[in-house]
Design a protein around this motif. Structure first.
Motif, PDB file in Angstrom:
ATOM      1  N   GLU A  72      94.848 -50.075  91.904  1.00  0.00           N
ATOM      2  CA  GLU A  72      94.518 -51.429  91.480  1.00  0.00           C
ATOM      3  C   GLU A  72      94.215 -52.292  92.708  1.00  0.00           C
ATOM      4  O   GLU A  72      94.871 -52.177  93.745  1.00  0.00           O
ATOM      5  N   THR A  73      93.246 -53.155  92.555  1.00  0.00           N
ATOM      6  CA  THR A  73      92.905 -54.088  93.629  1.00  0.00           C
ATOM      7  C   THR A  73      92.622 -55.450  93.012  1.00  0.00           C
ATOM      8  O   THR A  73      92.409 -55.584  91.800  1.00  0.00           O
ATOM      9  N   SER A  74      92.622 -56.456  93.860  1.00  0.00           N
ATOM     10  CA  SER A  74      92.283 -57.810  93.428  1.00  0.00           C
ATOM     11  C   SER A  74      91.680 -58.557  94.610  1.00  0.00           C
ATOM     12  O   SER A  74      92.251 -58.556  95.710  1.00  0.00           O
ATOM     13  N   PRO A  75      90.554 -59.210  94.419  1.00  0.00           N
ATOM     14  CA  PRO A  75      89.930 -59.932  95.541  1.00  0.00           C
ATOM     15  C   PRO A  75      90.708 -61.185  95.944  1.00  0.00           C
ATOM     16  O   PRO A  75      90.503 -61.696  97.049  1.00  0.00           O
ATOM     17  N   LEU A  76      91.607 -61.664  95.101  1.00  0.00           N
ATOM     18  CA  LEU A  76      92.342 -62.897  95.399  1.00  0.00           C
ATOM     19  C   LEU A  76      93.621 -62.649  96.180  1.00  0.00           C
ATOM     20  O   LEU A  76      94.248 -63.604  96.637  1.00  0.00           O
ATOM     21  N   LEU A  77      94.017 -61.388  96.316  1.00  0.00           N
ATOM     22  CA  LEU A  77      95.247 -61.097  97.045  1.00  0.00           C
ATOM     23  C   LEU A  77      94.964 -61.022  98.540  1.00  0.00           C
ATOM     24  O   LEU A  77      93.901 -60.546  98.960  1.00  0.00           O
ATOM     25  N   PRO A  78      95.924 -61.474  99.367  1.00  0.00           N
ATOM     26  CA  PRO A  78      95.738 -61.391 100.825  1.00  0.00           C
ATOM     27  C   PRO A  78      95.740 -59.943 101.293  1.00  0.00           C
ATOM     28  O   PRO A  78      96.210 -59.046 100.575  1.00  0.00           O
ATOM     29  N   PRO A  79      95.233 -59.661 102.479  1.00  0.00           N
ATOM     30  CA  PRO A  79      95.201 -58.276 102.996  1.00  0.00           C
ATOM     31  C   PRO A  79      96.618 -57.691 103.077  1.00  0.00           C
ATOM     32  O   PRO A  79      97.571 -58.379 103.440  1.00  0.00           O
ATOM     33  N   GLY A  80      96.723 -56.409 102.741  1.00  0.00           N
ATOM     34  CA  GLY A  80      98.018 -55.733 102.801  1.00  0.00           C
ATOM     35  C   GLY A  80      98.864 -55.909 101.562  1.00  0.00           C
ATOM     36  O   GLY A  80      99.987 -55.398 101.500  1.00  0.00           O
ATOM     37  N   LEU A  81      98.356 -56.637 100.568  1.00  0.00           N
ATOM     38  CA  LEU A  81      99.112 -56.869  99.344  1.00  0.00           C
ATOM     39  C   LEU A  81      98.275 -56.398  98.158  1.00  0.00           C
ATOM     40  O   LEU A  81      97.130 -56.815  97.993  1.00  0.00           O
ATOM     41  N   ASP A  82      98.839 -55.508  97.348  1.00  0.00           N
ATOM     42  CA  ASP A  82      98.129 -55.027  96.162  1.00  0.00           C
ATOM     43  C   ASP A  82      98.933 -55.386  94.927  1.00  0.00           C
ATOM     44  O   ASP A  82     100.110 -55.749  95.012  1.00  0.00           O
ATOM     45  N   PRO A  83      98.335 -55.288  93.723  1.00  0.00           N
ATOM     46  CA  PRO A  83      99.062 -55.675  92.505  1.00  0.00           C
ATOM     47  C   PRO A  83     100.361 -54.913  92.298  1.00  0.00           C
ATOM     48  O   PRO A  83     101.319 -55.450  91.750  1.00  0.00           O
ATOM     49  N   SER A  84     100.413 -53.656  92.737  1.00  0.00           N
ATOM     50  CA  SER A  84     101.637 -52.875  92.536  1.00  0.00           C
ATOM     51  C   SER A  84     102.799 -53.446  93.343  1.00  0.00           C
ATOM     52  O   SER A  84     103.909 -53.641  92.830  1.00  0.00           O
ATOM     53  N   SER A  85     102.572 -53.718  94.636  1.00  0.00           N
ATOM     54  CA  SER A  85     103.637 -54.290  95.461  1.00  0.00           C
ATOM     55  C   SER A  85     103.967 -55.708  95.017  1.00  0.00           C
ATOM     56  O   SER A  85     105.117 -56.145  95.130  1.00  0.00           O
ATOM     57  N   LEU A  86     102.974 -56.435  94.505  1.00  0.00           N
ATOM     58  CA  LEU A  86     103.223 -57.774  93.976  1.00  0.00           C
ATOM     59  C   LEU A  86     104.185 -57.711  92.797  1.00  0.00           C
ATOM     60  O   LEU A  86     105.153 -58.483  92.708  1.00  0.00           O
TER      61      LEU A  86
END
Length: 914
Positions: free
Chosen positions: A690-704
């Protein structure tokens, strides 16, 4: 009339365990021979005329891994001691009252006269050198019990506090003997352990014990087996009461049509055997009843087994002419096929040394060997199935398909195993289950293992799928009570001991892979053999070292306790700094305290036993937004989150997920929902991530998701008013990308802190609005009393203890018992006890007939729901009400809100205690 000795002593000094031959002084030569056999695999050993693989197969066929299960005080340990004596393992009969038993070796067990931890022991029946010294070919026209078999026996506890001990022992069994008290019949804990054995599909036989006691009713017990255990009792033996209503002197065997009579006061090694004609002359009424028992047995088997029907017609439809060997074979087929619901029933009085040897013959003749046992359940990557499906590779294929399928609200996993699953499985050298950890003062920590596939070799690298670490097995032992011999390998189907493991715990799954690789391929790292759910502890007590210098020693001792018993929990109270030990009941914690102080020599003291209360909100909080902005370890962290807290009902399983929902999961009675509107999560990337263009680098939806969930769980661990953990609470976390994310300053730790602060603030907001309420555990209680005490016990439960009576003499399924039962059996039609054959009991009147024996001490069962606080110390009170005859078992049903008056009284008591 023939007097036949039933005990043939083995050759002096020669013993065995599984496939291991050795003398009592641990013969090195035989150890080396056995090790060479294990290394040869399918080759032909020079000292044997047949292939090693065939030799090992025959040896495994003559092995029985069985357990003794029953209600407390039914006679499990007494029966086990007789088995050891008649097999030649011991030279004297151990006594529970004297504290001289072999299997109850803990000081606490001998002091209390009960079994606390399951004991594993091995003997041979009939007495001899086990399967290794027997010829490979066996005459099929004679029973299996004519050849010496190796029996690995597990004696399990009967007390309800040690239910988890029974569960983890049942997992490694191939068969079980369920012992019933001939006076009390089928008791509450008997039903619980029966359901647990049904969960693992374990074939069983029933042994009705204590028929020498006044009030013993074999016929009534048989009818209770049909009505309360929902199986067809195949009566293989009927009790022999002298003169029809005198003393219990023996049993009449419906399979072989003979009477077995033991002499009163002797050790039971000799028995007088009488055929049907001799019984006609001496005990004509018993002979007639034996004929009826044989007819009923053949009729019952013919309903399930076509082969016995053909034999019946071959014998000109004469029930008495059917050969005993055909009946034994039919019984064995029905026992192994549990869809038949036929369970053989035997009779005896172990304390008087009567009926134990025929029971051991039944264990050998009727219960399965390891290859015949039901396929054990395994779990891999969230997919459950049989072990044989895993070894064929089908289960890994199914797991890969499930992992590659997109799941809403979850990270889409990439199939980690791209190669042929069968190739990966072929490199799996062994798969074993650590079912018991014992801290031996001489040998150190012993890890008892049951090997399910392959061969566990010495010095192999074992991967622990529960802890995700690898340990080397420097020494392997075959245990024979206190004797042990080192071996190079433990083959599949056998039980052994691994010495030198520093981390393995009770219930862990151990794997070894080809080439001594530290980590097997990805799906295998999640493999669980017969997974078990540990129920939540409801009692706790504080543990304090005598001084700061003793704290390290105390923590090490607690660690050993947790390795041995995973149903114990240790936590630290953040506010007071106290170490808290939690368990399943009062006796459970008392035993843990005794072992901590007396066995492990920890210099510590334990406080009084307390109850684990919970806290819950009475309404919905306002939406609280918190921005975490702080520098941690030289790095700035900034993130925000909005939280709303509201109560939920335990029966509320509504799914609130929508396209903006990242997570909706229930953990420990609380529901956590994470919503991120406008985050634009892309679940179709090339790398299946999973990816999101609004998340900062190094942060993905899973870790969020993980960060926000951990923050909410940390806040829920302590309520805002009473500081008890929150329960039945729904936390909705909302993450707005524009307002709560701050570029590179937003880290997972900052998100977790923001979620914790927002959830804690929302919980505190409840205090200014609807408020919170304390919750207490309510127990399902099943009380067994006699008729005379029924009224006083019902009045005490309903008035003095604030309980609610659910039923009398009728089992009401509860959430706890349903979890341990077999769902497949719930849909089966009930069995009518009137259609079940049962011999008449002494003093049974014709007017009452088969319904209820006339007795002032008729057992009655009370089912109720009672607050746990009122059940603390209840056993002593119950025994005072019932003249020492009452017993009870209980399990957690649910947490319920407390009334204002009851909450005030409990708080006053808690504060007074501090």
């Amino acid at each position: 009339m023939v007097v036949a000795p039933l005990l043939r002593l083995p050759q002096p000094g020669l013993r065995c365990m599984g496939s291991t031959l050795y003398k009592s002084q641990a013969s090195p030569m035989k150890s080396r021979i056995y090790s060479q056999i294990c290394r040869l695999g399918g080759q032909t050993a020079p000292c044997f005329s047949t292939s090693v693989s065939r030799w090992q197969t025959e040896t495994l066929d003559r092995t029985r891994n069985i357990g003794i299960i029953a209600h407390i005080d039914a006679g499990k340990t007494t029966t086990t001691e007789r088995m050891l004596f008649y097999s030649g393992f011991t030279r004297r009969i151990g006594d529970v009252d004297e504290g001289s038993t072999v299997t109850d070796f803990l000081p606490a067990e001998r002091a209390r006269g009960i079994t606390i931890q399951s004991a594993a022991i091995t003997f041979h029946w009939p007495p001899g050198d086990g399967a290794e010294s027997q010829p490979l070919e066996r005459d099929p026209s004679v029973p299996k019990s004519t050849v010496s078999h190796t029996i690995n026996l597990i004696d399990t506890p009967g007390h309800a506090d040690f239910t988890f001990e029974v569960l983890r022992s049942l997992r490694i069994l191939d068969g079980a003997v369920c012992i019933l008290d001939g006076v009390a019949g089928v008791e509450a804990q008997t039903e619980q352990v029966w359901n647990q054995a049904s969960t693992y599909k374990i074939p069983r036989v029933i042994y009705v014990n204590k028929l020498d006691r006044d009030g013993a009713a074999f016929g009534r017990t048989v009818r209770e087996v049909s009505s309360r255990l929902a199986v067809y009792p195949a009566v293989c033996q009927i009790p022999w009461f002298e003169g029809g209503n005198g003393a219990f002197v023996g049993v009449a065997d419906a399979i072989n049509l003979q009477g077995l009579r033991w002499k009163e006061g002797e050790d039971g090694r000799s028995v007088k055997m009488m055929d049907l004609e001799q019984l006609d002359a001496e005990e004509s009424s018993l002979a007639q009843e034996l004929r009826r028992a044989r007819i009923a047995l053949v009729e019952l088997l013919s309903e399930q087994d076509e082969a016995i029907v053909e034999k019946f017609f071959e014998c000109d439809e004469d029930h008495l002419a059917v050969p005993p060997m055909d009946i034994i074979d039919s019984l064995r087929r029905c026992v192994l096929d549990q869809s038949s619901r036929i369970v053989p029933v035997f009779a005896g009085a172990s304390f008087r040394n009567m009926g134990v040897q025929p029971l051991m013959d039944a264990v050998v003749n009727l219960l399965p060997s390891p290859p015949e046992a039901p396929d054990p359940e395994v779990s891999i990557g969230g997919v459950k199935g049989g072990l044989r499906r895993l070894l064929s590779g089908d289960l890994i294929v199914e797991q890969n398909e499930k992992a590659s399928a997109p799941v809403k609200g979850k990270k889409k996993k990439k199939a980690a195993l791209q190669a042929d699953p069968k190739d990966a499985i072929s490199k799996l050298q062994s798969c074993a289950l650590a079912f018991k950890v014992v801290n031996d003062p001489k040998r150190g920590v012993l890890v008892y293992v049951r090997v399910y596939s392959g061969s566990l070799d010495r010095n192999s690298l074992l991967f622990n799928t529960n802890l995700h670490l690898s340990e080397r097995a420097p020494r392997l032992l075959k245990m024979y009570a206190n004797d042990a011999v080192e071996v190079d390998s433990i083959p599949a189907g056998h039980i052994g001991v691994v010495v030198g493991l520093k981390h393995a715990r009770t219930g862990d799954t151990l794997l070894s892979y080809a080439g001594n690789k530290p980590t097997p391929p990805e799906p295998l790292t999640s493999l669980q053999l017969r997974p078990i759910d540990v129920p939540p502890p409801v009692f706790f007590t504080s543990v304090e070292p005598h001084s700061l210098s003793e704290e390290k020693r105390m923590q090490e001792s607690l660690g050993l306790l947790l390795r041995e018993d995973p149903s114990l929990h240790v936590s630290v109270d953040e506010e007071s700094g106290q170490t808290l030990l939690s368990g399943m009941g009062e006796l459970h914690l008392e035993i843990a305290r005794d072992r901590l102080i007396n066995d492990h020599k920890a210099k510590a003291s334990m406080g009084r036993i307390e109850i684990g209360y919970r806290e819950s909100g009475l309404g919905t909080s306002n939406a609280i937004t918190k921005i975490f902005d702080k520098e941690v370890a030289g790095r700035r962290g900034k993130a925000g989150c909005t939280a709303i807290v509201e109560p939920i009902d335990e029966t509320d399983v509504s799914d609130l997920a929508d396209e903006d929902t990242l997570l909706a999961e229930t953990i420990e009675g609380n529901q956590i929902i994470i919503r991120a509107p406008g985050l634009q999560v892309d679940r179709s990337s090339r790398n299946d991530e999973e990816t999101s263009p609004l998340l900062p680098p190094g942060l993905d939806p899973s870790s969020l998701r993980a960060a926000l969930q951990n923050g909410a769980l940390a806040a829920l661990a302590r309520g805002p008013q009473f500081t008890f953990p929150m329960h039945n609470t729904r936390v909705t976390l909302t993450l707005n990308a524009e307002e709560h994310l701050f570029g590179n300053d937003t880290t997972t730790s900052a998100l977790s802190s923001a979620a914790r602060q927002a959830t804690s603030a929302a919980l505190r907001d409840l205090l200014t609005g609807p408020g919170t309420v304390m919750m207490e555990p309510v127990m399902n209680v099943i009380i067994s009393v006699d008729e005379a005490s029924l009224g006083s016990v019902v009045h005490d439960i309903s008035s003095s203890r604030g309980g609610h009576i659910l039923s009398l003499d009728e089992e009401v399924p509860s959430s706890a018992t349903d979890a341990s039962g077999s769902p497949a059996e719930d849909n089966r039609p009930p069995i009518d006890p009137k259609r079940v054959y049962a011999p008449p009991d002494p003093f049974e009147t014709p007017s009452v007939g088969a319904e209820v024996p006339v007795s002032a001490s008729r057992p009655r069962t009370i089912t109720a729901k009672v607050p746990l606080k009122e059940m603390v110390g209840y056993l002593k009170h119950l025994r005072s009400l019932t003249a020492g005859r009452g017993t009870f078992v209980m399990s957690v049903d649910r947490f319920e809100n407390m009334s204002a008056q009851r909450q005030k009284a409990v708080l006053a008591e808690l504060r007074g205690g501090f």
